[in-house]
Design a protein around this motif. Structure first.
Motif, mmCIF file in Angstrom:
data_model
loop_
_atom_site.group_PDB
_atom_site.id
_atom_site.type_symbol
_atom_site.label_atom_id
_atom_site.label_comp_id
_atom_site.label_asym_id
_atom_site.label_seq_id
_atom_site.Cartn_x
_atom_site.Cartn_y
_atom_site.Cartn_z
ATOM 1 N N ALA A 59 0.821 -1.207 0.000
ATOM 2 C CA ALA A 59 0.000 0.000 0.000
ATOM 3 C C ALA A 59 0.858 1.262 0.000
ATOM 4 O O ALA A 59 1.796 1.403 0.788
ATOM 5 C CB ALA A 59 -0.926 -0.001 1.215
ATOM 6 N N ARG A 60 0.472 2.187 -0.898
ATOM 7 C CA ARG A 60 1.121 3.486 -0.979
ATOM 8 C C ARG A 60 0.060 4.536 -1.328
ATOM 9 O O ARG A 60 -0.922 4.215 -2.019
ATOM 10 C CB ARG A 60 2.209 3.494 -2.063
ATOM 11 N N VAL B 236 -5.361 5.259 -1.151
ATOM 12 C CA VAL B 236 -4.221 4.363 -0.940
ATOM 13 C C VAL B 236 -4.402 3.183 -1.881
ATOM 14 O O VAL B 236 -5.491 2.618 -1.980
ATOM 15 C CB VAL B 236 -4.151 3.870 0.519
ATOM 16 N N SER C 22 -2.809 -0.586 -3.428
ATOM 17 C CA SER C 22 -1.909 -1.732 -3.416
ATOM 18 C C SER C 22 -2.352 -2.656 -4.536
ATOM 19 O O SER C 22 -3.500 -3.123 -4.543
ATOM 20 C CB SER C 22 -1.950 -2.466 -2.074
ATOM 21 N N PHE D 205 -6.723 3.123 6.117
ATOM 22 C CA PHE D 205 -5.501 3.820 6.519
ATOM 23 C C PHE D 205 -5.865 5.201 7.036
ATOM 24 O O PHE D 205 -6.776 5.854 6.515
ATOM 25 C CB PHE D 205 -4.533 3.944 5.337
ATOM 26 N N TYR E 298 -2.680 10.406 3.284
ATOM 27 C CA TYR E 298 -2.753 9.108 3.951
ATOM 28 C C TYR E 298 -1.381 8.675 4.464
ATOM 29 O O TYR E 298 -0.354 8.951 3.854
ATOM 30 C CB TYR E 298 -3.273 8.034 2.993
ATOM 31 N N THR F 216 0.887 5.435 5.214
ATOM 32 C CA THR F 216 1.028 4.004 4.909
ATOM 33 C C THR F 216 2.336 3.472 5.496
ATOM 34 O O THR F 216 3.056 2.703 4.859
ATOM 35 C CB THR F 216 0.994 3.762 3.389
ATOM 36 N N HIS G 179 0.922 0.847 9.987
ATOM 37 C CA HIS G 179 -0.420 0.995 9.422
ATOM 38 C C HIS G 179 -0.711 -0.092 8.391
ATOM 39 O O HIS G 179 -1.850 -0.547 8.263
ATOM 40 C CB HIS G 179 -0.581 2.380 8.807
ATOM 41 N N ARG G 180 0.319 -0.537 7.664
ATOM 42 C CA ARG G 180 0.109 -1.644 6.727
ATOM 43 C C ARG G 180 -0.168 -2.942 7.475
ATOM 44 O O ARG G 180 -0.998 -3.755 7.064
ATOM 45 C CB ARG G 180 1.318 -1.799 5.791
ATOM 46 N N CYS H 103 -3.736 -2.811 8.675
ATOM 47 C CA CYS H 103 -4.638 -3.061 7.549
ATOM 48 C C CYS H 103 -4.673 -4.541 7.201
ATOM 49 O O CYS H 103 -5.752 -5.116 7.011
ATOM 50 C CB CYS H 103 -4.195 -2.240 6.336
#
Length: 215
Positions: free
Chosen positions: A55-56, A62, A64, A73, A80, A82, A86-87, A90
């Motif tokens: 994820a970016r 965001v 991915s 996120f 946002y 990431t 946070h990843r 998620c």
């Protein structure tokens, strides 16, 4: 009489909102994701594809792979975060929703809104890019059978008639198609959708008033 589970297959969070509105709890990894058709197929075949590992930030959301994560996120002033933590959070949330969906048994009605065939849109309620083909639906049927052999499933595919053409005649009778009219909303991009039209879809799918879920 067995009450079927009603489950979102995306492609936007509108489906999950409408299911929640009639009293149903979230139980799908697709509840809060924006998933183009190809991403749906990939993530059904490979559960980890939807976990947001790469994820970016991307165009006000965001991203991915080919999936957008609007709601998983944290953001501040439209930016946002990431970071690794946070990843990880998620991934844990998506994995939990995936286990909930995989744990279902009996009869399930899946609901899918829109095609979004190419890259995910950040403004999905005012544009779409084509209807799934007969072959697309055949592939989805085969993938659902393989992923959920314990289920007696049906699929309701809804699409906005002013954004996308109707799908061709389908071969799998477990799949039904419903056209949504242009919402009469002050803001045409309002993400929640038209409650009245969704009530019609739920009622047809269930064969009885869906409001009973909210009683």
């Amino acid at each position: 009489m067995e009450t079927p589970h009603l489950v979102s297959l995306g492609g936007f969070c509108q489906v999950a909102f409408q299911l929640k509105r009639i009293g149903l709890k979230a139980c799908s990894p697709y509840d809060k994701l924006i998933t183009p058709w190809g991403a749906l197929i990939k993530s059904l075949k490979d559960k980890a594809y939807a976990h947001g590992v790469y994820a970016r930030p991307w165009k006000g959301s965001v991203r991915s792979g080919d999936i957008l994560y609007h709601h998983d996120f944290p953001s501040k002033d439209g930016v946002y975060s990431t970071t690794l933590i946070h990843r990880i959070i998620c991934q844990a949330k998506i994995a939990r929703r995936t286990r909930m969906m995989d744990g279902l048994t009996g009869e399930v009605i899946f609901f899918r809104l829109g095609a979004t065939r190419r890259a995910p849109f950040t403004y999905v309620y005012t544009e779409d890019d084509g209807a799934p083909t007969v072959e697309d639906f055949d592939e989805l049927s085969a993938v659902l059978d393989q992923r959920f052999p314990q289920l007696r499933w049906r699929l309701v595919y809804a699409y906005y008639a002013h954004l996308s053409p109707a799908p061709a005649q389908l071969r799998d009778r477990r799949i039904s198609v419903h056209a949504l009219r242009r919402p009469r909303l002050r803001d045409p991009s309002q993400w929640q959708g038209d409650n009245g039209q969704w009530d019609e879809i739920f009622d047809l799918a269930l064969g009885r008033p869906s409001r009973a879920f909210a009683a």
